[in-house]
Design an enzyme around this catalytic site. Sequence first.
Site, PDB file in Angstrom:
ATOM      1  CB  SER A   7      19.589 -16.967  -5.252  1.00  0.00           C
ATOM      2  OG  SER A   7      18.192 -16.808  -5.183  1.00  0.00           O
ATOM      3  CD  GLU A   9      17.043 -12.185   1.730  1.00  0.00           C
ATOM      4  OE1 GLU A   9      16.475 -12.256   0.613  1.00  0.00           O
ATOM      5  OE2 GLU A   9      16.519 -11.639   2.720  1.00  0.00           O
ATOM      6  CG  HIS A  68      18.780  -7.365  -0.359  1.00  0.00           C
ATOM      7  ND1 HIS A  68      17.634  -7.886   0.172  1.00  0.00           N
ATOM      8  CD2 HIS A  68      19.421  -8.395  -0.959  1.00  0.00           C
ATOM      9  CE1 HIS A  68      17.572  -9.186  -0.095  1.00  0.00           C
ATOM     10  NE2 HIS A  68      18.654  -9.526  -0.773  1.00  0.00           N
ATOM     11  NE  ARG A  98       8.083   1.058   1.165  1.00  0.00           N
ATOM     12  CZ  ARG A  98       6.927   0.915   1.789  1.00  0.00           C
ATOM     13  NH1 ARG A  98       5.895   1.642   1.409  1.00  0.00           N
ATOM     14  NH2 ARG A  98       6.783   0.049   2.758  1.00  0.00           N
ATOM     15  CG  ASP A 100       9.019  -2.035   5.600  1.00  0.00           C
ATOM     16  OD1 ASP A 100       8.210  -1.486   4.836  1.00  0.00           O
ATOM     17  OD2 ASP A 100       9.117  -3.263   5.739  1.00  0.00           O
ATOM     18  CE1 TYR A 135       6.683  -7.955   0.140  1.00  0.00           C
ATOM     19  CE2 TYR A 135       6.497  -6.708  -1.908  1.00  0.00           C
ATOM     20  CZ  TYR A 135       7.154  -6.969  -0.724  1.00  0.00           C
ATOM     21  OH  TYR A 135       8.280  -6.254  -0.415  1.00  0.00           O
ATOM     22  CG  HIS A 139       3.686  -4.470   0.513  1.00  0.00           C
ATOM     23  ND1 HIS A 139       3.276  -3.299   1.119  1.00  0.00           N
ATOM     24  CD2 HIS A 139       4.953  -4.671   0.926  1.00  0.00           C
ATOM     25  CE1 HIS A 139       4.275  -2.814   1.842  1.00  0.00           C
ATOM     26  NE2 HIS A 139       5.301  -3.614   1.734  1.00  0.00           N
ATOM     27  CD  GLN A 166       8.083 -11.529   2.713  1.00  0.00           C
ATOM     28  OE1 GLN A 166       9.038 -12.299   2.829  1.00  0.00           O
ATOM     29  NE2 GLN A 166       8.098 -10.294   3.163  1.00  0.00           N
ATOM     30  CG  PHE A 206       9.667 -11.816  10.086  1.00  0.00           C
ATOM     31  CD1 PHE A 206       9.954 -10.469  10.235  1.00  0.00           C
ATOM     32  CD2 PHE A 206       9.889 -12.410   8.847  1.00  0.00           C
ATOM     33  CE1 PHE A 206      10.451  -9.725   9.176  1.00  0.00           C
ATOM     34  CE2 PHE A 206      10.387 -11.679   7.785  1.00  0.00           C
ATOM     35  CZ  PHE A 206      10.663 -10.328   7.952  1.00  0.00           C
ATOM     36  CG  HIS A 255      15.853 -15.604  -2.849  1.00  0.00           C
ATOM     37  ND1 HIS A 255      17.126 -15.225  -3.212  1.00  0.00           N
ATOM     38  CD2 HIS A 255      15.551 -14.874  -1.742  1.00  0.00           C
ATOM     39  CE1 HIS A 255      17.573 -14.307  -2.362  1.00  0.00           C
ATOM     40  NE2 HIS A 255      16.648 -14.081  -1.465  1.00  0.00           N
TER      41      HIS A 255
HETATM   42  P1  FAD Z   1       7.595  -1.133  -3.264  1.00  0.00           P
HETATM   43  O1  FAD Z   1       7.618  -1.966  -4.471  1.00  0.00           O
HETATM   44  O2  FAD Z   1       8.003   0.280  -3.402  1.00  0.00           O
HETATM   45  O3  FAD Z   1       6.092  -1.216  -2.690  1.00  0.00           O
HETATM   46  C1  FAD Z   1       5.775  -0.790  -1.380  1.00  0.00           C
HETATM   47  C2  FAD Z   1       4.269  -0.569  -1.236  1.00  0.00           C
HETATM   48  O4  FAD Z   1       3.879   0.587  -1.949  1.00  0.00           O
HETATM   49  C3  FAD Z   1       3.376  -1.672  -1.796  1.00  0.00           C
HETATM   50  O5  FAD Z   1       2.223  -1.725  -1.001  1.00  0.00           O
HETATM   51  C4  FAD Z   1       3.051  -1.232  -3.215  1.00  0.00           C
HETATM   52  O6  FAD Z   1       1.799  -1.742  -3.647  1.00  0.00           O
HETATM   53  C5  FAD Z   1       3.064   0.288  -3.081  1.00  0.00           C
HETATM   54  N1  FAD Z   1       3.709   0.966  -4.203  1.00  0.00           N
HETATM   55  C6  FAD Z   1       4.732   0.526  -4.983  1.00  0.00           C
HETATM   56  N2  FAD Z   1       5.106   1.472  -5.858  1.00  0.00           N
HETATM   57  C7  FAD Z   1       4.317   2.545  -5.640  1.00  0.00           C
HETATM   58  C8  FAD Z   1       4.240   3.843  -6.233  1.00  0.00           C
HETATM   59  N3  FAD Z   1       5.051   4.188  -7.232  1.00  0.00           N
HETATM   60  N4  FAD Z   1       3.300   4.709  -5.732  1.00  0.00           N
HETATM   61  C9  FAD Z   1       2.475   4.372  -4.715  1.00  0.00           C
HETATM   62  N5  FAD Z   1       2.504   3.132  -4.131  1.00  0.00           N
HETATM   63  C10 FAD Z   1       3.429   2.245  -4.574  1.00  0.00           C
HETATM   64  N6  FAD Z   1      13.483  -5.057   3.702  1.00  0.00           N
HETATM   65  C11 FAD Z   1      14.592  -4.472   4.168  1.00  0.00           C
HETATM   66  O7  FAD Z   1      14.492  -3.559   5.007  1.00  0.00           O
HETATM   67  N7  FAD Z   1      15.847  -4.867   3.758  1.00  0.00           N
HETATM   68  C12 FAD Z   1      16.013  -5.833   2.819  1.00  0.00           C
HETATM   69  O8  FAD Z   1      17.140  -6.152   2.451  1.00  0.00           O
HETATM   70  C13 FAD Z   1      14.847  -6.478   2.294  1.00  0.00           C
HETATM   71  N8  FAD Z   1      14.952  -7.440   1.361  1.00  0.00           N
HETATM   72  C14 FAD Z   1      13.812  -7.987   0.816  1.00  0.00           C
HETATM   73  C15 FAD Z   1      13.932  -8.952  -0.185  1.00  0.00           C
HETATM   74  C16 FAD Z   1      12.793  -9.552  -0.738  1.00  0.00           C
HETATM   75  C17 FAD Z   1      12.943 -10.567  -1.832  1.00  0.00           C
HETATM   76  C18 FAD Z   1      11.505  -9.191  -0.257  1.00  0.00           C
HETATM   77  C19 FAD Z   1      10.269  -9.841  -0.811  1.00  0.00           C
HETATM   78  C20 FAD Z   1      11.376  -8.226   0.729  1.00  0.00           C
HETATM   79  C21 FAD Z   1      12.516  -7.605   1.270  1.00  0.00           C
HETATM   80  N9  FAD Z   1      12.442  -6.620   2.261  1.00  0.00           N
HETATM   81  C22 FAD Z   1      13.572  -6.036   2.763  1.00  0.00           C
HETATM   82  C23 FAD Z   1      11.131  -6.143   2.744  1.00  0.00           C
HETATM   83  C24 FAD Z   1      10.650  -4.912   1.938  1.00  0.00           C
HETATM   84  O9  FAD Z   1      11.568  -3.860   2.090  1.00  0.00           O
HETATM   85  C25 FAD Z   1       9.300  -4.481   2.462  1.00  0.00           C
HETATM   86  O10 FAD Z   1       8.335  -5.449   2.138  1.00  0.00           O
HETATM   87  C26 FAD Z   1       8.844  -3.092   2.028  1.00  0.00           C
HETATM   88  O11 FAD Z   1       7.676  -2.766   2.788  1.00  0.00           O
HETATM   89  C27 FAD Z   1       8.464  -2.967   0.572  1.00  0.00           C
HETATM   90  O12 FAD Z   1       9.542  -2.927  -0.263  1.00  0.00           O
HETATM   91  P2  FAD Z   1       9.304  -3.029  -1.862  1.00  0.00           P
HETATM   92  O13 FAD Z   1      10.608  -2.866  -2.483  1.00  0.00           O
HETATM   93  O14 FAD Z   1       8.514  -4.229  -2.184  1.00  0.00           O
HETATM   94  O15 FAD Z   1       8.421  -1.716  -2.061  1.00  0.00           O
END
Ligand code: FAD
Length: 276
Positions: A7, A9, A68, A98, A100, A135, A139, A166, A206, A255
């Site tokens: 895939s 991106e 996304h 989630r 950032d 990750y 993360h 990641q 990055f 990916h």
């Molecule tokens: P989560 O899974 O929510 O985790 C975030 C952090 O919080 C982690 O440290 C985790 O351990 C902790 N955590 C998770 N769930 C909980 C909970 N319920 N309670 C308390 N702590 C929790 N960024 C963008 O801005 N746009 C994009 O399009 C984008 N695409 C991405 C695609 C991929 C494949 C990857 C790997 C990353 C991408 N990112 C993107 C980066 C990503 O948004 C960041 O890494 C962000 O900091 C975490 O997102 P997440 O969805 O992994 O978060």
Amino acid sequence: MTEQKISIEFFPPKTEKGLENLHATVEALQPLGPEYFSVTYGAGGSTRHQTQSVVSSLVQRGLDVAPHLSFGADSEETIESLLASYKEEGIKRIVALRGDLPSGMGQVKPVYANELVDFIRDKFGDWFHLSVACYPEVHPQAEDLSTDIGYLKKKLDAGSDAAVTQYFYNLEAFLYFRDRCVKAGIDKPIYPGVMPIVNAANLIRFSESCGADIPRWLRMGINDCKSQEELLKYGEEVVTKLCADLLAEEVPGIHFYSMNQSQAVLNICKQLSFSS
Ligand code: FAD
């Protein structure tokens, strides 16, 4: 085992010229037969319209597209209506994150990816195939690997279908992570994310912010390159070997973080089994 697929991106370009280039990139990459193309979403909804319009333009080309998505500071209504319009366009995949939040939005309570997965399943049932992020090198905000894997399991158990990692350059880190996931009871497919090496300075900058490790041997190899041409050649060798090792380890697919460029992905895939 099932056929290993790729895939690819993209990020939504900011200019008309960038959009033209993106479509040329898609044209070049299409013969590789990717399972889907994904389009990133700016933190806090900052690229909502660009993401949506790039996604639509790819759907119009008859491609399988995965937007996304993250909540950011948006309301449930905004996210639900975006998802409804994706559904209407026939889109069947989402990468649920989630994200950032930009620093100015620091007071907003984060909506973790597992909560977005819950929301999508609640509102749209099984319509969307959902991928989430993971990750291998942990993360950057996670307490430790076990806690991070615990939250990964939580978002997979909430109804996601797969995880995409990641990027990383340490094969061992991925394999160790995958083993730990299995031990934690995760049985959904984990797709390694792979970043071709095309711009050394950007990659190093990055990687620091997203917690991806540039191993010493790679840093030295990059430093040894005397020209951009040498860097591209070296990067291609490194990443092709990484992909070949991953495929030999029976990953479900790869990916590619294309950075909207086709050449490196094409060259790497030609040396693997994904040639056009
Ligand atoms: P989560 O899974 O929510 O985790 C975030 C952090 O919080 C982690 O440290 C985790 O351990 C902790 N955590 C998770 N769930 C909980 C909970 N319920 N309670 C308390 N702590 C929790 N960024 C963008 O801005 N746009 C994009 O399009 C984008 N695409 C991405 C695609 C991929 C494949 C990857 C790997 C990353 C991408 N990112 C993107 C980066 C990503 O948004 C960041 O890494 C962000 O900091 C975490 O997102 P997440 O969805 O992994 O978060």
